[in-house]
Motif scaffolding. Structure first.
Motif, PDB file in Angstrom:
ATOM      1  N   SER B  17       0.739  -1.356  -0.082  1.00  0.00           N
ATOM      2  CA  SER B  17       0.035  -0.127   0.059  1.00  0.00           C
ATOM      3  C   SER B  17       0.890   1.085  -0.112  1.00  0.00           C
ATOM      4  O   SER B  17       0.563   2.241  -0.576  1.00  0.00           O
ATOM      5  CB  SER B  17      -0.980   0.081   1.131  1.00  0.00           C
ATOM      6  N   VAL B  18       2.093   1.097   0.550  1.00  0.00           N
ATOM      7  CA  VAL B  18       2.944   2.331   0.827  1.00  0.00           C
ATOM      8  C   VAL B  18       3.587   2.587  -0.652  1.00  0.00           C
ATOM      9  O   VAL B  18       3.516   3.621  -1.432  1.00  0.00           O
ATOM     10  CB  VAL B  18       4.108   2.267   1.875  1.00  0.00           C
ATOM     11  N   SER B  19       3.827   1.428  -1.292  1.00  0.00           N
ATOM     12  CA  SER B  19       4.693   1.214  -2.696  1.00  0.00           C
ATOM     13  C   SER B  19       3.677   2.131  -3.670  1.00  0.00           C
ATOM     14  O   SER B  19       4.105   2.845  -4.456  1.00  0.00           O
ATOM     15  CB  SER B  19       4.854  -0.034  -3.020  1.00  0.00           C
ATOM     16  N   LEU B  20       2.216   1.936  -3.448  1.00  0.00           N
ATOM     17  CA  LEU B  20       1.382   2.198  -4.652  1.00  0.00           C
ATOM     18  C   LEU B  20       1.151   3.789  -4.122  1.00  0.00           C
ATOM     19  O   LEU B  20       1.181   4.701  -5.244  1.00  0.00           O
ATOM     20  CB  LEU B  20       0.134   1.393  -4.697  1.00  0.00           C
ATOM     21  N   THR B  21       0.602   4.015  -3.117  1.00  0.00           N
ATOM     22  CA  THR B  21       0.457   5.360  -2.842  1.00  0.00           C
ATOM     23  C   THR B  21       1.624   6.280  -2.982  1.00  0.00           C
ATOM     24  O   THR B  21       1.421   7.556  -3.710  1.00  0.00           O
ATOM     25  CB  THR B  21       0.052   5.695  -1.367  1.00  0.00           C
ATOM     26  N   VAL B  22       2.933   6.214  -2.498  1.00  0.00           N
ATOM     27  CA  VAL B  22       3.903   6.795  -2.770  1.00  0.00           C
ATOM     28  C   VAL B  22       4.471   6.821  -4.351  1.00  0.00           C
ATOM     29  O   VAL B  22       4.972   7.958  -4.871  1.00  0.00           O
ATOM     30  CB  VAL B  22       5.223   6.544  -1.803  1.00  0.00           C
ATOM     31  N   GLY B  23       4.374   5.794  -4.757  1.00  0.00           N
ATOM     32  CA  GLY B  23       4.690   5.799  -6.184  1.00  0.00           C
ATOM     33  C   GLY B  23       3.834   6.490  -7.381  1.00  0.00           C
ATOM     34  O   GLY B  23       4.572   7.146  -8.010  1.00  0.00           O
ATOM     35  N   ALA B  24       2.614   6.861  -6.765  1.00  0.00           N
ATOM     36  CA  ALA B  24       1.716   7.673  -7.534  1.00  0.00           C
ATOM     37  C   ALA B  24       2.163   8.942  -7.392  1.00  0.00           C
ATOM     38  O   ALA B  24       1.936   9.778  -8.451  1.00  0.00           O
ATOM     39  CB  ALA B  24       0.070   7.541  -7.180  1.00  0.00           C
ATOM     40  N   TYR B  25       2.879   9.606  -6.557  1.00  0.00           N
ATOM     41  CA  TYR B  25       3.427  10.793  -6.213  1.00  0.00           C
ATOM     42  C   TYR B  25       4.602  11.112  -7.663  1.00  0.00           C
ATOM     43  O   TYR B  25       4.571  11.987  -8.246  1.00  0.00           O
ATOM     44  CB  TYR B  25       4.230  11.023  -5.066  1.00  0.00           C
ATOM     45  N   GLY B  26       5.040   9.871  -8.253  1.00  0.00           N
ATOM     46  CA  GLY B  26       5.759  10.002  -9.307  1.00  0.00           C
ATOM     47  C   GLY B  26       5.057  10.728 -10.550  1.00  0.00           C
ATOM     48  O   GLY B  26       5.866  11.451 -11.284  1.00  0.00           O
ATOM     49  N   GLY B 137       9.114  -2.265  -4.544  1.00  0.00           N
ATOM     50  CA  GLY B 137       7.613  -1.704  -5.001  1.00  0.00           C
ATOM     51  C   GLY B 137       7.474  -0.265  -5.235  1.00  0.00           C
ATOM     52  O   GLY B 137       7.039   0.285  -6.199  1.00  0.00           O
ATOM     53  N   VAL B 138       8.059   0.727  -4.340  1.00  0.00           N
ATOM     54  CA  VAL B 138       8.119   1.996  -4.640  1.00  0.00           C
ATOM     55  C   VAL B 138       9.100   2.332  -5.972  1.00  0.00           C
ATOM     56  O   VAL B 138       8.466   3.209  -6.791  1.00  0.00           O
ATOM     57  CB  VAL B 138       8.687   2.732  -3.582  1.00  0.00           C
ATOM     58  N   PHE B 139      10.275   1.579  -6.055  1.00  0.00           N
ATOM     59  CA  PHE B 139      10.843   2.021  -7.440  1.00  0.00           C
ATOM     60  C   PHE B 139      10.263   1.648  -8.459  1.00  0.00           C
ATOM     61  O   PHE B 139      10.132   2.415  -9.580  1.00  0.00           O
ATOM     62  CB  PHE B 139      11.950   1.040  -7.274  1.00  0.00           C
ATOM     63  N   PHE B 145       4.938   6.047 -12.994  1.00  0.00           N
ATOM     64  CA  PHE B 145       4.307   7.014 -12.671  1.00  0.00           C
ATOM     65  C   PHE B 145       4.890   8.122 -13.193  1.00  0.00           C
ATOM     66  O   PHE B 145       4.479   9.276 -13.669  1.00  0.00           O
ATOM     67  CB  PHE B 145       3.621   7.140 -11.264  1.00  0.00           C
ATOM     68  N   THR B 146       6.335   8.177 -13.119  1.00  0.00           N
ATOM     69  CA  THR B 146       7.211   9.497 -13.527  1.00  0.00           C
ATOM     70  C   THR B 146       6.761   9.532 -15.137  1.00  0.00           C
ATOM     71  O   THR B 146       6.643  10.416 -15.635  1.00  0.00           O
ATOM     72  CB  THR B 146       8.750   9.115 -13.150  1.00  0.00           C
TER      73      THR B 146
END
Lengths: 102, 234
Positions: B17-26, B137-139, B145-146
């Motif tokens: 869940s952290v990976s997806l939400t933070v990744g979306a900031y990309g 996951g975040v990577f 998303f970037t």
């Protein structure tokens, strides 16, 4: 080579060097409480300065324009505990509206 | 790394869940980067190779505002310093060498460290699993998303017409907001705002931002040692 390319390469090399050093040197070198404290404070200063500069400056001039409204709306969104995407989107939408209609 | 079956389900859930939400900031980073004048390729390389959100926003923010590459790199590097401190904390837990250490270092960021530390009650295996799962996951999501944000911004054209020029400072605000917990932290933030704006007409772009790091250093030193003023009477 452009400033952008230097920026990409320089930032990436430095970022990795810091990460790798941290994984490789004995903990005692940087575990001093003063270093830890400064480390938590530096992002506060730099990020706050970035907010100010990105909102109120144009090159080396101080200006107040549509961006100020956007960031004002972002502050309201943060006070209402809105999630990050809403904060960014509400800032963009309000700023774009002012840009088009004023 | 142990098999996923040995990992507590809550660790997997937290990590993803952290990976997806933070990744979306990309998406915000990709858009900000293109709006600042970076190409889609350069934006994606920053996410792949720098892989540290605040540092990435800083380099595109400083250069986009007309600062030199050097002042941008300096600002980004000061913001990346904390990843090194996270590494100090993670190394005794991960105990990796060679290529694995290179990979571990690259994914040592706020989120992977945060999740690892939050799994402490579940034991070291869960902490390690949280670190690797969240890091990878975040990577993955941050880079996907970037690309999406960069392509989107490229298609938009004029950043101001879409409010991107306000979205960038709003993103910085979102990054600093959770750090403003105590009165002294808020005072530091406010001082940094005033110092940066006061210096803007006086020195080249980029320097006003780096200069505020001195405020943080000053406050950090003073907080732990009572300020001793030695005024000599003449």
């Amino acid at each position: 080579m452009t400033a952008m390319w230097w920026g990409v390469i320089g930032t990436s090399v430095a970022a990795f060097a810091l990460k790798y050093l941290g994984q490789s040197i004995p903990e005692r070198y940087l575990s001093h409480p003063k270093i830890q404290k400064i480390n938590t404070l530096i992002p506060i200063a730099l990020l706050s300065a970035l907010v100010a500069v990105q909102t109120f400056t144009e090159k080396t001039k101080l200006v107040i324009d549509h961006r100020a409204l956007g960031v004002g709306v972002a502050i309201v969104a943060l006070l209402l505990r809105a999630p990050f995407p809403i904060v960014v989107l509400s800032a963009a939408a309000s700023s774009a509206l002012l840009y088009h209609f004023v | 790394m142990r098999g996923v079956s040995a990992t507590p389900r809550s660790t997997i859930r937290d990590s993803l869940s952290v990976s997806l939400t933070v990744g979306a900031y990309g998406i915000a980073f990709g858009a900000a980067s293109v709006a600042a004048g970076f190409s889609v390729l350069q934006s994606c390389l920053l996410s792949l190779l720098t892989f540290s959100g605040a540092s990435q926003f800083a380099i595109v923010g400083v250069i986009g505002a007309g600062g030199t590459a050097l002042s941008g790199i300096a600002t980004a590097t000061l913001l990346g310093f904390r990843n090194g401190l996270y590494g100090l904390r993670m190394a005794p837990l991960l105990k990796v060498k060679g290529t694995k250490r290179i990979i571990a270092a690259h994914i040592t960021i706020d989120e992977s460290t945060g999740i690892a530390l939050s799994q402490e009650s579940l034991g070291e295996d869960a902490m390690r699993a949280g670190f690797w799962l969240t890091g990878f996951g975040v990577f993955i999501f941050w880079n996907l998303f970037t690309l999406a944000g960069a392509l989107g911004a490229q298609a938009m054209g004029n950043p101001a017409a879409w409010g991107l020029d306000a979205a960038v400072p709003a993103a910085f605000l979102g990054l600093v907001w959770p750090r403003l917990e105590s009165t002294s932290e808020r005072a530091l933030g406010a001082s940094a705002v005033f110092l940066a704006l006061a210096l803007t007409p006086l020195v080249p772009a980029g320097l006003p931002i780096i200069a505020t790091a001195l405020l943080a250093v000053g406050m950090g030193i003073r907080n732990l040692k009572p300020l001793r003023l030695r005024l000599r009477k003449s």
